[in-house]
Design an enzyme around this catalytic site. Structure first.
Site, PDB file in Angstrom:
ATOM      1  N   ARG A  50      -3.677 -11.959   4.254  1.00 53.79           N
ATOM      2  CA  ARG A  50      -4.340 -10.769   4.529  1.00 53.79           C
ATOM      3  C   ARG A  50      -5.029 -10.925   5.722  1.00 53.79           C
ATOM      4  O   ARG A  50      -5.523 -11.719   6.441  1.00 53.79           O
ATOM      5  CB  ARG A  50      -5.461 -10.771   3.417  1.00 53.79           C
ATOM      6  CG  ARG A  50      -5.085 -10.790   2.021  1.00 53.79           C
ATOM      7  CD  ARG A  50      -6.232 -10.507   1.289  1.00 53.79           C
ATOM      8  NE  ARG A  50      -5.547 -10.943  -0.377  1.00 53.79           N
ATOM      9  CZ  ARG A  50      -5.118  -9.811  -0.748  1.00 53.79           C
ATOM     10  NH1 ARG A  50      -4.764  -8.708  -0.254  1.00 53.79           N
ATOM     11  NH2 ARG A  50      -4.526 -10.037  -2.132  1.00 53.79           N
ATOM     12  N   ARG A 100       3.847  -9.604  -7.733  1.00 51.23           N
ATOM     13  CA  ARG A 100       3.867 -11.105  -7.399  1.00 51.23           C
ATOM     14  C   ARG A 100       2.967 -11.668  -8.334  1.00 51.23           C
ATOM     15  O   ARG A 100       1.709 -11.191  -8.535  1.00 51.23           O
ATOM     16  CB  ARG A 100       3.628 -11.226  -6.024  1.00 51.23           C
ATOM     17  CG  ARG A 100       4.611 -11.045  -5.233  1.00 51.23           C
ATOM     18  CD  ARG A 100       4.439 -11.317  -3.804  1.00 51.23           C
ATOM     19  NE  ARG A 100       4.252 -12.736  -3.373  1.00 51.23           N
ATOM     20  CZ  ARG A 100       3.082 -13.051  -2.932  1.00 51.23           C
ATOM     21  NH1 ARG A 100       2.328 -12.463  -2.575  1.00 51.23           N
ATOM     22  NH2 ARG A 100       2.989 -14.620  -2.797  1.00 51.23           N
ATOM     23  N   LYS A 103      -2.179  -0.309   1.222  1.00 48.81           N
ATOM     24  CA  LYS A 103      -1.048  -0.445   0.548  1.00 48.81           C
ATOM     25  C   LYS A 103      -0.321   0.647  -0.386  1.00 48.81           C
ATOM     26  O   LYS A 103      -0.993   1.446  -0.749  1.00 48.81           O
ATOM     27  CB  LYS A 103      -1.363  -1.512  -0.785  1.00 48.81           C
ATOM     28  CG  LYS A 103      -0.122  -2.114  -1.430  1.00 48.81           C
ATOM     29  CD  LYS A 103      -0.535  -3.365  -2.299  1.00 48.81           C
ATOM     30  CE  LYS A 103       0.883  -3.625  -2.871  1.00 48.81           C
ATOM     31  NZ  LYS A 103       0.486  -4.678  -4.042  1.00 48.81           N
TER      32      LYS A 103
END
Length: 262
Positions: free
Chosen positions: A260, A62, A126
């Site tokens: 976040r 992204r 992640k």
């Protein structure tokens, strides 16, 4: 290094009853599988294709962020096809649901397009991401050529992510899990999810997403000016993130918003 055995023929046998013209291709090295399929579509080749790269040198995520991959340590693939859903909103979330469910119960989803590995204490890192790009087809066709790109860390965890968290890898879930075996798990569920989304949109995926939602109930900070802070409250039937603020529930729809855990 032992050369991986990619299940290309077996995947074609699984996918071809649903997509008779699909091809399954594995290349040793390319810049970006998403870019390759988009360039093919621009030249008029819009047949469905599952393209996998052992080594991707110019992958991206992204907002133009780079996606680094190394042979054996990553699974990088793109699935391209003509596509005409009634509504595009929530597509990356539906794709995330299909991938997470195919891989492992500890794989969770961070709105809008990240996959995280979460331990028993709720701590996450992640694992990978999803990038969807589309291209208008000629002659005023109602559908577009959609390319669904997926990148997953498979081998050893990489360098620190965003300066705070180390990335995760599928080998932490199962030491025998490789890029080819991960591909074998997720290819068919991914195509089936795209078929379902094209007909019914994101609505039927809402509860499945909720079961994997990393943010729900957590304090979050966003870059959206009018929703700087709040408590994530799930997603709506259109895939928008719901954030509980002092002014009530607010919806965040833009794919450019960064969310976040605080």
């Amino acid at each position: 290094m032992t050369q991986p055995h990619w299940p290309a023929e077996r995947l074609w046998e699984q996918l071809s009853p649903l997509a008779p013209t699909i091809s399954v291709e594995v290349v040793a090295r390319t810049g970006s599988t998403n870019t390759d399929l988009l360039e093919r579509a621009r030249r008029g080749d819009t047949a469905p294709c599952l393209l996998v790269a052992e080594h991707q040198t110019a992958g991206r995520g992204r907002q133009g962020r780079g996606w680094q991959s190394a042979p054996g340590d990553s699974l990088t693939l793109s699935l391209g096809r003509p596509y005409a859903p009634r509504e595009w909103s929530g597509l990356s979330l539906a794709v995330g649901v299909a991938v997470a469910e195919a891989l492992h119960e500890q794989v969770k989803l961070k709105w809008p397009n990240d996959l995280w590995l979460v331990d028993d204490h709720g701590n996450g890192r992640k694992l990978g991401g999803i990038l969807i790009e589309t291209l208008a087809l000629p002659s005023g066709a109602p559908d577009r050529y959609a390319v669904i790109g997926i990148g997953l860390n498979v081998g050893q965890p990489a360098s620190p992510d965003d300066g705070r968290n180390r990335t995760a890898a599928l080998c932490e879930l199962d030491g025998q899990l490789t890029a080819p075996t991960a591909l074998a798990r997720l290819a068919l569920p991914l195509w089936q999810a795209l078929q379902a989304f094209e007909i019914d949109g994101f609505g039927p995926f809402v509860q499945r997403y909720a079961a994997r939602d990393l943010l729900c109930g957590r304090a979050v900070h966003t870059t959206q000016v009018d929703v700087p802070d709040g408590i994530a409250a799930g997603v709506d039937p259109h895939g928008a993130l719901l954030v509980h603020t002092a002014a009530g529930i607010r919806r965040i729809e833009s794919g450019e918003v960064s969310v976040r855990p605080c």
